[in-house]
Design a protein around this motif. Structure first.
Motif, PDB file in Angstrom:
ATOM      1  N   MET A   1       0.836  -1.201   0.000  1.00  0.00           N
ATOM      2  CA  MET A   1       0.000   0.000   0.000  1.00  0.00           C
ATOM      3  C   MET A   1       0.872   1.253   0.000  1.00  0.00           C
ATOM      4  SD  MET A   1      -2.938  -1.197   2.717  1.00  0.00           S
ATOM      5  CE  MET A   1      -3.732   0.391   2.846  1.00  0.00           C
ATOM      6  N   MET A   2       1.879   1.251   0.837  1.00  0.00           N
ATOM      7  CA  MET A   2       2.774   2.413   0.905  1.00  0.00           C
ATOM      8  C   MET A   2       3.484   2.614  -0.435  1.00  0.00           C
ATOM      9  SD  MET A   2       2.486   3.999   3.807  1.00  0.00           S
ATOM     10  CE  MET A   2       3.940   5.054   3.860  1.00  0.00           C
ATOM     11  N   LYS A   3       3.974   1.534  -1.048  1.00  0.00           N
ATOM     12  CA  LYS A   3       4.645   1.650  -2.344  1.00  0.00           C
ATOM     13  C   LYS A   3       3.701   2.196  -3.408  1.00  0.00           C
ATOM     14  CE  LYS A   3       8.037  -2.049  -1.792  1.00  0.00           C
ATOM     15  NZ  LYS A   3       8.438  -3.394  -2.231  1.00  0.00           N
ATOM     16  N   THR A   4       2.445   1.766  -3.348  1.00  0.00           N
ATOM     17  CA  THR A   4       1.463   2.197  -4.341  1.00  0.00           C
ATOM     18  C   THR A   4       1.137   3.676  -4.208  1.00  0.00           C
ATOM     19  OG1 THR A   4       0.473  -0.004  -4.382  1.00  0.00           O
ATOM     20  CG2 THR A   4      -0.897   1.802  -5.179  1.00  0.00           C
ATOM     21  N   ILE A   5       0.969   4.151  -2.986  1.00  0.00           N
ATOM     22  CA  ILE A   5       0.507   5.525  -2.769  1.00  0.00           C
ATOM     23  C   ILE A   5       1.656   6.515  -2.661  1.00  0.00           C
ATOM     24  CG2 ILE A   5      -0.911   7.004  -1.292  1.00  0.00           C
ATOM     25  CD1 ILE A   5      -2.347   4.422  -0.350  1.00  0.00           C
ATOM     26  N   ASP A   6       2.772   6.120  -2.073  1.00  0.00           N
ATOM     27  CA  ASP A   6       3.913   7.017  -1.817  1.00  0.00           C
ATOM     28  C   ASP A   6       4.721   7.240  -3.098  1.00  0.00           C
ATOM     29  OD1 ASP A   6       6.005   8.457  -0.704  1.00  0.00           O
ATOM     30  OD2 ASP A   6       6.930   6.703   0.249  1.00  0.00           O
ATOM     31  N   ALA A   7       4.236   8.161  -3.926  1.00  0.00           N
ATOM     32  CA  ALA A   7       4.828   8.389  -5.253  1.00  0.00           C
ATOM     33  C   ALA A   7       6.271   8.882  -5.197  1.00  0.00           C
ATOM     34  CB  ALA A   7       3.972   9.380  -6.050  1.00  0.00           C
ATOM     35  N   ASP A   8       6.608   9.702  -4.206  1.00  0.00           N
ATOM     36  CA  ASP A   8       7.977  10.231  -4.147  1.00  0.00           C
ATOM     37  C   ASP A   8       8.916   9.348  -3.334  1.00  0.00           C
ATOM     38  OD1 ASP A   8       7.263  10.792  -1.517  1.00  0.00           O
ATOM     39  OD2 ASP A   8       7.339  12.976  -1.753  1.00  0.00           O
ATOM     40  N   CYS A   9       8.416   8.212  -2.851  1.00  0.00           N
ATOM     41  CA  CYS A   9       9.208   7.192  -2.150  1.00  0.00           C
ATOM     42  C   CYS A   9       9.965   7.733  -0.935  1.00  0.00           C
ATOM     43  CB  CYS A   9      10.175   6.508  -3.116  1.00  0.00           C
ATOM     44  SG  CYS A   9       9.358   5.694  -4.490  1.00  0.00           S
ATOM     45  N   ASP A  10       9.335   8.677  -0.226  1.00  0.00           N
ATOM     46  CA  ASP A  10       9.993   9.217   0.961  1.00  0.00           C
ATOM     47  C   ASP A  10       9.568   8.505   2.243  1.00  0.00           C
ATOM     48  OD1 ASP A  10       7.429  10.196   1.345  1.00  0.00           O
ATOM     49  OD2 ASP A  10       8.045  12.290   1.643  1.00  0.00           O
ATOM     50  N   GLY A  11       8.731   7.469   2.116  1.00  0.00           N
ATOM     51  CA  GLY A  11       8.283   6.717   3.282  1.00  0.00           C
ATOM     52  C   GLY A  11       7.027   7.269   3.921  1.00  0.00           C
ATOM     53  N   TYR A  12       6.450   8.311   3.329  1.00  0.00           N
ATOM     54  CA  TYR A  12       5.241   8.931   3.854  1.00  0.00           C
ATOM     55  C   TYR A  12       4.276   9.220   2.710  1.00  0.00           C
ATOM     56  CZ  TYR A  12       8.139   9.788   7.959  1.00  0.00           C
ATOM     57  OH  TYR A  12       8.952   9.629   9.039  1.00  0.00           O
ATOM     58  N   ILE A  13       3.003   9.335   3.064  1.00  0.00           N
ATOM     59  CA  ILE A  13       1.981   9.717   2.093  1.00  0.00           C
ATOM     60  C   ILE A  13       1.602  11.160   2.378  1.00  0.00           C
ATOM     61  CG2 ILE A  13      -0.356   9.277   1.252  1.00  0.00           C
ATOM     62  CD1 ILE A  13       0.031   6.354   2.333  1.00  0.00           C
ATOM     63  N   ASN A  14       1.898  12.053   1.428  1.00  0.00           N
ATOM     64  CA  ASN A  14       1.488  13.439   1.618  1.00  0.00           C
ATOM     65  C   ASN A  14       0.092  13.632   1.037  1.00  0.00           C
ATOM     66  OD1 ASN A  14       1.664  14.151  -1.199  1.00  0.00           O
ATOM     67  ND2 ASN A  14       3.884  14.369  -0.967  1.00  0.00           N
ATOM     68  N   PHE A  15      -0.477  14.813   1.229  1.00  0.00           N
ATOM     69  CA  PHE A  15      -1.847  15.061   0.808  1.00  0.00           C
ATOM     70  C   PHE A  15      -2.021  14.885  -0.698  1.00  0.00           C
ATOM     71  CE2 PHE A  15      -5.346  17.951  -0.458  1.00  0.00           C
ATOM     72  CZ  PHE A  15      -6.381  17.282   0.179  1.00  0.00           C
ATOM     73  N   ASN A  16      -1.082  15.381  -1.501  1.00  0.00           N
ATOM     74  CA  ASN A  16      -1.195  15.248  -2.958  1.00  0.00           C
ATOM     75  C   ASN A  16      -1.181  13.784  -3.396  1.00  0.00           C
ATOM     76  OD1 ASN A  16      -1.425  17.996  -3.399  1.00  0.00           O
ATOM     77  ND2 ASN A  16       0.785  18.266  -3.641  1.00  0.00           N
ATOM     78  N   GLU A  17      -0.348  12.970  -2.757  1.00  0.00           N
ATOM     79  CA  GLU A  17      -0.315  11.540  -3.069  1.00  0.00           C
ATOM     80  C   GLU A  17      -1.640  10.875  -2.673  1.00  0.00           C
ATOM     81  OE1 GLU A  17       4.493  10.793  -2.480  1.00  0.00           O
ATOM     82  OE2 GLU A  17       3.158  10.707  -0.741  1.00  0.00           O
ATOM     83  N   PHE A  18      -2.173  11.310  -1.545  1.00  0.00           N
ATOM     84  CA  PHE A  18      -3.446  10.785  -1.050  1.00  0.00           C
ATOM     85  C   PHE A  18      -4.567  11.095  -2.041  1.00  0.00           C
ATOM     86  CE2 PHE A  18      -7.029  10.861   2.070  1.00  0.00           C
ATOM     87  CZ  PHE A  18      -6.834   9.636   2.673  1.00  0.00           C
ATOM     88  N   VAL A  19      -4.625  12.339  -2.510  1.00  0.00           N
ATOM     89  CA  VAL A  19      -5.626  12.754  -3.495  1.00  0.00           C
ATOM     90  C   VAL A  19      -5.431  11.968  -4.789  1.00  0.00           C
ATOM     91  CG1 VAL A  19      -6.420  14.669  -4.948  1.00  0.00           C
ATOM     92  CG2 VAL A  19      -5.983  15.042  -2.516  1.00  0.00           C
TER      93      VAL A  19
END
Length: 163
Positions: free
Chosen positions: A60-78
Motif C-alpha cells: 500500500m505504501m509503495k502504491t501511494i507514496d509516489a515520491d518514495c519518501d516513506g510517507y503519504i502526503n496530501f497530494n499523493e493521497f488525493v
C-alpha cells in the motif's frame, strides 16, 4: 470537480470536494505533521477492522507514496483516490459493454433467448431452458430478465470470489 470514489471491502466512499478528502487525510494523519506514516496507516486499518499484513502495508505504501519518501502526503493521497475513481469508471464502462453484447435487442434487459443466442455463438452447448435457469439464478426482481444492476451484481460477485 468530478466526484472521486474508491471501494474498499465492498464499502464505497464518495468525496465531493477537497475539503472532504482533507478531513479523511487528517483522520489518517494522527500526529498532524501533514503526512501519513506506515504506522499511522496500519493503526487506521486496524481501527476499521482490517487485518492487514506487513507485506500488504508495504505494498500500500509503495502504491501511494509516489515520491518514495516513506510517507503519504496530501497530494499523493488525493492522487490515489483519483486513480481509484478512474479505475472504477473504466470497470463500469467494460461492464456496460459486456452487458450490451448480451442485450441483442437493446431494450436494457437480457432474456433467456438472447443469452442462448450468444452462448451458442460462443460454442456453448446449452438449451433455452438452461438459459432460463441461468437467468432465474440472478434475476432478483423476478421479471424473467437480467437488467444491468442484476448483471453488475452477478459480475461483481463472481469477480470477487476466490480473491
Amino acid at each position: 470537480m468530478s466526484t472521486p470514489q474508491t471501494t474498499t471491502n465492498n464499502q464505497s466512499l464518495t468525496f465531493t470536494n477537497s475539503d472532504e478528502i482533507q478531513k479523511v487525510f487528517n483522520r489518517f494523519d494522527t500526529n498532524n505533521d501533514g503526512k501519513i506514516s506506515s504506522s499511522e496507516l496500519i493503526n487506521v486499518m486496524k481501527a476499521i477492522g482490517s487485518d492487514t499484513s506487513d507485506e500488504q502495508l508495504n505494498q500500500m505504501m509503495k502504491t501511494i507514496d509516489a515520491d518514495c519518501d516513506g510517507y503519504i502526503n496530501f497530494n499523493e493521497f488525493v492522487g490515489f483516490f483519483k486513480q481509484n475513481a478512474a479505475d472504477e469508471d473504466e470497470q463500469m464502462k467494460e461492464l456496460h459493454e459486456a452487458f450490451q453484447m448480451y442485450d441483442l435487442n437493446k431494450n436494457g434487459l437480457i432474456s433467456a433467448t438472447e443469452l442462448h443466442q450468444i452462448l451458442s455463438r460462443l460454442g456453448e452447448n446449452c438449451t433455452v431452458e438452461d438459459c432460463v435457469k441461468m437467468i432465474q439464478s440472478v434475476d432478483s426482481d423476478g421479471d424473467g430478465f437480467v437488467d444491468f444492476d442484476e448483471f453488475k451484481k452477478m459480475m461483481t460477485k463472481n469477480s470477487g470470489e476466490g480473491a
